[in-house]
Motif scaffolding. Structure first.
Motif, PDB file in Angstrom:
ATOM      1  N   ARG A  62       0.837  -1.297   0.007  1.00  0.00           N
ATOM      2  CA  ARG A  62      -0.003  -0.063   0.077  1.00  0.00           C
ATOM      3  C   ARG A  62       0.755   1.098  -0.127  1.00  0.00           C
ATOM      4  O   ARG A  62       0.623   2.273  -0.383  1.00  0.00           O
ATOM      5  CB  ARG A  62      -0.928   0.021   1.114  1.00  0.00           C
ATOM      6  CG  ARG A  62      -1.829   1.470   1.456  1.00  0.00           C
ATOM      7  CD  ARG A  62      -2.635   0.957   2.595  1.00  0.00           C
ATOM      8  NE  ARG A  62      -3.533   2.329   2.811  1.00  0.00           N
ATOM      9  CZ  ARG A  62      -3.279   3.495   3.272  1.00  0.00           C
ATOM     10  NH1 ARG A  62      -2.101   3.583   3.737  1.00  0.00           N
ATOM     11  NH2 ARG A  62      -4.020   4.545   3.717  1.00  0.00           N
ATOM     12  N   SER A  63       2.084   1.164   0.660  1.00  0.00           N
ATOM     13  CA  SER A  63       2.887   2.202   0.726  1.00  0.00           C
ATOM     14  C   SER A  63       3.564   2.747  -0.828  1.00  0.00           C
ATOM     15  O   SER A  63       4.102   3.621  -0.810  1.00  0.00           O
ATOM     16  CB  SER A  63       3.976   2.345   1.776  1.00  0.00           C
ATOM     17  OG  SER A  63       4.961   1.181   1.340  1.00  0.00           O
ATOM     18  N   GLY A  64       3.391   1.522  -1.598  1.00  0.00           N
ATOM     19  CA  GLY A  64       4.405   1.741  -2.722  1.00  0.00           C
ATOM     20  C   GLY A  64       5.805   1.041  -2.647  1.00  0.00           C
ATOM     21  O   GLY A  64       6.383   1.046  -3.764  1.00  0.00           O
ATOM     22  N   TRP A  91       0.398  10.345   2.220  1.00  0.00           N
ATOM     23  CA  TRP A  91      -0.181   9.301   1.239  1.00  0.00           C
ATOM     24  C   TRP A  91      -1.620   9.613   0.788  1.00  0.00           C
ATOM     25  O   TRP A  91      -2.510  10.037   1.918  1.00  0.00           O
ATOM     26  CB  TRP A  91       0.140   7.800   1.846  1.00  0.00           C
ATOM     27  CG  TRP A  91      -0.511   6.719   1.037  1.00  0.00           C
ATOM     28  CD1 TRP A  91       0.228   6.050   0.476  1.00  0.00           C
ATOM     29  CD2 TRP A  91      -1.716   6.101   0.874  1.00  0.00           C
ATOM     30  NE1 TRP A  91      -0.477   4.886  -0.457  1.00  0.00           N
ATOM     31  CE2 TRP A  91      -1.818   5.030   0.015  1.00  0.00           C
ATOM     32  CE3 TRP A  91      -3.272   6.673   1.316  1.00  0.00           C
ATOM     33  CZ2 TRP A  91      -3.043   4.211  -0.372  1.00  0.00           C
ATOM     34  CZ3 TRP A  91      -4.258   5.694   0.962  1.00  0.00           C
ATOM     35  CH2 TRP A  91      -4.034   4.720   0.227  1.00  0.00           C
ATOM     36  N   GLN A  92      -1.990   9.669  -0.223  1.00  0.00           N
ATOM     37  CA  GLN A  92      -3.595  10.277  -0.761  1.00  0.00           C
ATOM     38  C   GLN A  92      -4.136   8.786  -1.047  1.00  0.00           C
ATOM     39  O   GLN A  92      -5.290   8.773  -0.635  1.00  0.00           O
ATOM     40  CB  GLN A  92      -3.384  11.028  -1.869  1.00  0.00           C
ATOM     41  CG  GLN A  92      -2.588  12.569  -1.479  1.00  0.00           C
ATOM     42  CD  GLN A  92      -3.356  13.292  -0.293  1.00  0.00           C
ATOM     43  OE1 GLN A  92      -4.464  13.112  -0.491  1.00  0.00           O
ATOM     44  NE2 GLN A  92      -2.774  13.728   0.661  1.00  0.00           N
ATOM     45  N   GLN A  94      -3.968   4.851  -3.671  1.00  0.00           N
ATOM     46  CA  GLN A  94      -3.195   4.111  -4.735  1.00  0.00           C
ATOM     47  C   GLN A  94      -4.034   3.354  -5.532  1.00  0.00           C
ATOM     48  O   GLN A  94      -5.316   2.960  -5.012  1.00  0.00           O
ATOM     49  CB  GLN A  94      -2.301   3.082  -3.827  1.00  0.00           C
ATOM     50  CG  GLN A  94      -1.413   1.958  -4.649  1.00  0.00           C
ATOM     51  CD  GLN A  94      -0.463   1.098  -3.983  1.00  0.00           C
ATOM     52  OE1 GLN A  94      -1.295   0.135  -3.553  1.00  0.00           O
ATOM     53  NE2 GLN A  94       0.437   1.389  -3.655  1.00  0.00           N
ATOM     54  N   THR A 106       0.812   5.272  -6.860  1.00  0.00           N
ATOM     55  CA  THR A 106       0.824   5.582  -5.343  1.00  0.00           C
ATOM     56  C   THR A 106       1.054   7.359  -5.451  1.00  0.00           C
ATOM     57  O   THR A 106       2.068   7.706  -5.848  1.00  0.00           O
ATOM     58  CB  THR A 106       1.864   5.146  -4.460  1.00  0.00           C
ATOM     59  OG1 THR A 106       1.911   3.669  -4.681  1.00  0.00           O
ATOM     60  CG2 THR A 106       1.675   5.370  -2.915  1.00  0.00           C
ATOM     61  N   ARG A 108       1.078  11.031  -3.389  1.00  0.00           N
ATOM     62  CA  ARG A 108       1.314  11.536  -2.169  1.00  0.00           C
ATOM     63  C   ARG A 108       1.209  13.114  -2.434  1.00  0.00           C
ATOM     64  O   ARG A 108       1.536  13.633  -3.873  1.00  0.00           O
ATOM     65  CB  ARG A 108       2.642  11.353  -1.625  1.00  0.00           C
ATOM     66  CG  ARG A 108       2.957   9.696  -1.638  1.00  0.00           C
ATOM     67  CD  ARG A 108       4.372   9.362  -1.061  1.00  0.00           C
ATOM     68  NE  ARG A 108       4.702   8.028  -1.316  1.00  0.00           N
ATOM     69  CZ  ARG A 108       4.350   7.003  -0.337  1.00  0.00           C
ATOM     70  NH1 ARG A 108       3.865   7.115   0.657  1.00  0.00           N
ATOM     71  NH2 ARG A 108       4.836   5.921  -0.812  1.00  0.00           N
TER      72      ARG A 108
END
Length: 859
Positions: A62-64, A91-92, A94, A106, A108
């Motif tokens: 999820r964070s990339g 983070w916006q 994904q 992803t 941001r």
């Protein structure tokens, strides 16, 4: 919803970000039951970016971050790689570039900076810069390599410090030889983890030789090495000698290891001391090379695009993040980091030499990145499982690689266009499900092997495989699915039983159903006839199991099958009903097949056996019948008193499958109606709650078992609602985890992700809502969601395999939204009727051998 650009070049970063905002706005529209907005998505997820049939299962979380080395280094992923462009970026969201193109995007923000990270794998493979000698020895399992894992005595060959490892699976090698020839094979073990006995107990199997069982501590000792010699032979004359390392059932650690493997001439003296000291390496005709992982060289990229919406130039100080427990060497002059002694991480920016370490996490400072006011800038990192030309780690090469990846996926020979529905979100999940199934697949022994997932379920289980293979066949990939069906039959034992898992006798019924269903969907009587002796032996073994219940010391299972492992939320071995359900189901399918093949005498004999089996079930079910707190009658999965202590819904997966596809109950059976009411009473978030391993969570693809049961019972609209609930439990990158917690509750992670039994079930349920075979009739539109009847909407099945041949169906709603036109192609002679379920109730019949076109009112 997803910002998709399926057949055009990628827009400028600013355009992507603007569109992303538009789609975010759209997805915030008030939720309705028949809308997909991922309202129940898990709080964390992982997405596959690897290629079809790829042995390198690259994942993005999820964070990339890129994820590698599953199960190695004492944690879930031994290596994580990412990039921090600016501290404090938020983070916006994904999503995927497209459901068919696994480029993970992803998004941001950091003040006036918009950041887009795109992660993807480059299609194709490269030859490594260091030439690899052609060897007759080839690793064919999907495991990995751990280096410097063991600490053998200093006088021994240093290569014994390294291991081939397979987390939860077997290590498998193939040695190519002229048909029927012999070799002397030596295996070495050195346990670097456990100090207790009974933890790692392995069976060493070498074709043509007697197998050896070794407890790595009891028989050798921690960090002590031993060699095991085998007189190997190509016993089946197929031109290869198979070498396997398997965990025994009693081993508490199911991860298998191998420190060394050598191949010699048949007359080589078995000198273990010389072997372990490395003195025989030069005369070995082949040996295990643990330094380099198996499979082709692959390259993954993260490309970062930064847009400065401000009026002031920004000078950023990015950091490369490499978090690994497998060893990490820093080479700043070469802009690269070496992981696990072989894989390489390189960057488009130079490295300053500053490294901040925090345990296994290393933050490596990169040279500054300037982003002009109102301008854009980019950087990239490249991860390779082999060495490569560092000049290729550039933004230009990354952008070219992205274009290659997009073109590859848009032209990939996957069965994407077989299902077309007017809801773009459902369509996206169908397309993504197809892609994920092919991404998880691998080529084994020259044949495609459909697998459940990329990590803990990287393999084919008999029950999961049944529905994966059915989905593939329905999509027109019947010949590819057949190799998986044939693979299941390789587990047939001399007494006729199918056994992959111990105390899991339902595998017998599952294989019977799988083979019969595959023959129906491919319309291949000749193939079914060719395996009939195998299927007869399976059915005979079920008969043997039933006899065993009359001879054991309990009356509870009389006439059914002995105690077994229920699965699906209930562990251990019990007197229970999942094994009887599936063996009933399989025997019923076997009888149908005998009837199809004209084996009348066998039909008569096996029908008598089946009726007796069902009578025994009815007697036991009446004894164990109980009621939930709402008064709904049901049969607990565990027999007797233990069943009353379980949640009513726990483990009821096999009951739903007994309803459909098993069809062992009449449609008006009161037990089915009351059990479905019991399950419905547990619903949370539109799904049955607490039926799987997590008693306080959701087993995502149970939705399909449940939805299919409602559909078979004639409640198509309930099944359609369940499809949408199933969809809303996916992650925004269009993948599911096996089980997850309710929204807002503490997250419990269960099973693999992407989980492709879930993918298969979503495909199956979507298709069956539109076309479901009921005996010798094909029923159309029985579960059609009413939202798919809007003005101008098109629903199409294009070459879907059915027991009556390939189905071509188009339903087109006119621009007024008042009338729809349905077109259906002619079907085979074994179809007695095509029954169309009309939106406002009632049905209409189409002559099946003629097909036809007709109009009907929508409103």
């Amino acid at each position: 919803m997803n910002a998709r650009f399926p057949r055009r070049n990628r827009p400028p970063v600013g355009t992507l970000l603007l569109l992303a905002g538009t789609f975010t706005c759209l997805s915030s529209i008030a939720a309705s039951p028949a809308a997909v907005d991922f309202r129940y998505a898990p709080p964390e997820w992982q997405t596959a970016i690897c290629l079809p049939d790829d042995p390198q299962k690259s994942l993005v979380d999820r964070s990339g971050d890129l994820l590698y080395h599953y199960g190695q280094g004492g944690r879930e992923f031994g290596t994580r790689v990412g990039i921090e462009v600016v501290e404090g970026a938020v983070w916006q969201k994904q999503e995927l570039f497209s459901p068919r193109v696994p480029i993970v995007q992803t998004f941001r923000t950091a003040g006036e900076l918009d950041i887009l990270e795109e992660a993807f794998a480059i299609p194709g493979s490269r030859q490594p810069e260091e030439p690899v000698p052609v060897s007759p020895l080839r690793r064919v399992d999907s495991g990995g390599v751990n280096r410097n894992w063991a600490k053998p005595p200093a006088a021994l060959d240093p290569s014994l410090r390294n291991i081939a490892v397979h987390m939860g699976g077997s290590i498998e090698y193939e040695l190519t030889v002229p048909a029927g020839e012999s070799r002397r094979v030596a295996l070495a073990l050195c346990e670097g983890w456990w100090s207790e006995t009974g933890k790692r107990v392995q069976i060493l199997r070498v074709e043509g030789a007697e197998s050896r069982t070794v407890d790595t501590v009891a028989d050798i000792g921690q960090n002590r090495a031993a060699a095991f010699w085998f007189d190997a032979k190509d016993a089946n004359r197929d031109g290869r000698i198979d070498i396997h390392v398997e965990a025994t059932p009693q081993a508490s650690d199911k991860n298998t290891i191998l420190n060394g493997l050598w191949v010699f001439a048949p007359d080589q003296e078995a000198d273990s001391e010389a072997l372990l000291a490395g003195k025989l390496n030069a005369i070995a005709s082949a040996r295990m090379q643990p330094r380099r992982p198996a499979g082709p060289v692959r390259d993954d990229f993260i490309v970062v695009y930064v847009t400065n919406r401000g009026t002031t130039k920004r000078i950023l100080q990015p950091w490369l993040i490499v978090d690994t427990t497998l060893g990490c060497d820093f080479h700043p002059d070469e802009r690269r980091v070496t992981v696990n002694d072989y894989e390489t991480v390189a960057t488009s920016l130079g490295m300053t030499g500053q490294v901040d370490e925090n345990g296994s996490r290393r933050a490596i400072q990169l040279e500054s990145l300037t982003v002009d006011a109102g301008g854009n800038a980019a950087l990239c990192i490249r991860y390779s499982n082999g060495t490569f030309d560092l000049n290729q780690a550039t933004v230009g090469r990354a952008i070219l690689g992205r274009a290659e990846a997009e073109a590859f996926w848009l032209n990939a020979p996957l069965p994407f266009d077989r299902v077309e529905v007017p809801d773009p979100s459902i369509q996206a999940l169908v397309d993504s499900s197809i892609r994920n199934i092919w991404q998880a697949r691998e080529i084994k022994h020259g044949l495609p092997a459909f697998q459940v997932g990329p990590t803990c379920y990287r393999g084919l289980w008999i029950v999961d495989g049944a529905f994966l293979l059915e989905a593939a066949a329905m999509l027109g990939a019947g010949q590819e699915a057949r190799s998986g069906v044939a693979y299941e039959l390789t587990y047939q034992q001399p007494d006729g039983r199918i056994e992959v898992m111990k105390d899991f006798s339902k595998e017998n019924g599952i294989v019977l159903w799988t083979c019969v269903r595959h023959a129906q969907l491919t319309q291949d009587k000749a193939w079914l006839e060719s395996i009939w002796p195998n299927l007869t032996r399976v059915a005979e073994y079920i008969k043997t199991l039933r006899q065993q219940t009359l001879e054991n010391d309990t009356p509870l299972d009389d006439g059914l099958v002995p105690a077994g492992f229920p699965d699906g939320g209930i562990g251990g071995v019990h007197l229970e009903y999942t094994n009887p359900y599936w063996n009933l189901l399989g025997m019923r399918a076997f009888i149908q097949a005998a009837q199809w093949l004209g084996k009348d005498q066998e039909v008569t004999a096996w029908r008598k056996e089946y009726d007796d089996f069902m009578a025994a079930f009815r007697k036991a079910a009446e004894r164990d019948l109980t009621r939930d707190s709402h008064g709904n009658a049901y049969v607990p999965i565990l027999m007797g008193e233990p069943g009353r202590k379980e949640l009513p819904q726990r483990g009821q997966w096999a009951f739903c499958q007994a309803v459909f596809p098993g069809q062992i109950f009449a449609k008006d059976d009161p037990l089915v109606a009351s059990t479905m009411a019991m399950l419905e009473a547990t619903e949370r978030e539109g799904m049955v709650y607490g039926t799987g391993w997590d008693a306080t969570g959701i087993w995502n693809y149970f939705a399909s078992f449940y939805g299919h049961a409602w559909l078979w019972q004639g409640n198509g609209q309930k099944a359609a609602q369940i499809l949408y609930a199933f969809a809303n439990h996916a992650a925004p990158t269009l993948v599911w985890r096996e089980e997850q917690s309710l929204k807002g509750e503490e997250f419990h992670k269960v099973g693999d992700m992407p989980h492709n039994w879930a993918s298969a079930e979503f495909i199956r349920l979507t298709i069956h809502l539109l076309a479901l075979d009921r005996g010798d009739e094909l029923h159309l539109l029985e579960g059609l969601p009413r939202e798919w009847l809007g003005p101008g909407m098109t629903t199409r099945l294009n070459g879907i395999a059915t027991p009556f041949g390939s189905l071509e169906m188009i339903m087109q709603v006119d621009e007024t939204g008042r009338t729809a036109t349905l077109s259906v192609n002619p079907l085979a002679a074994n179809c007695r009727a095509i029954v169309v379920h009309l939106p406002e109730g009632g049905t209409r019949t189409i002559p099946p051998q003629q097909g036809g076109v007709f109009r009907f009112p929508v409103k």
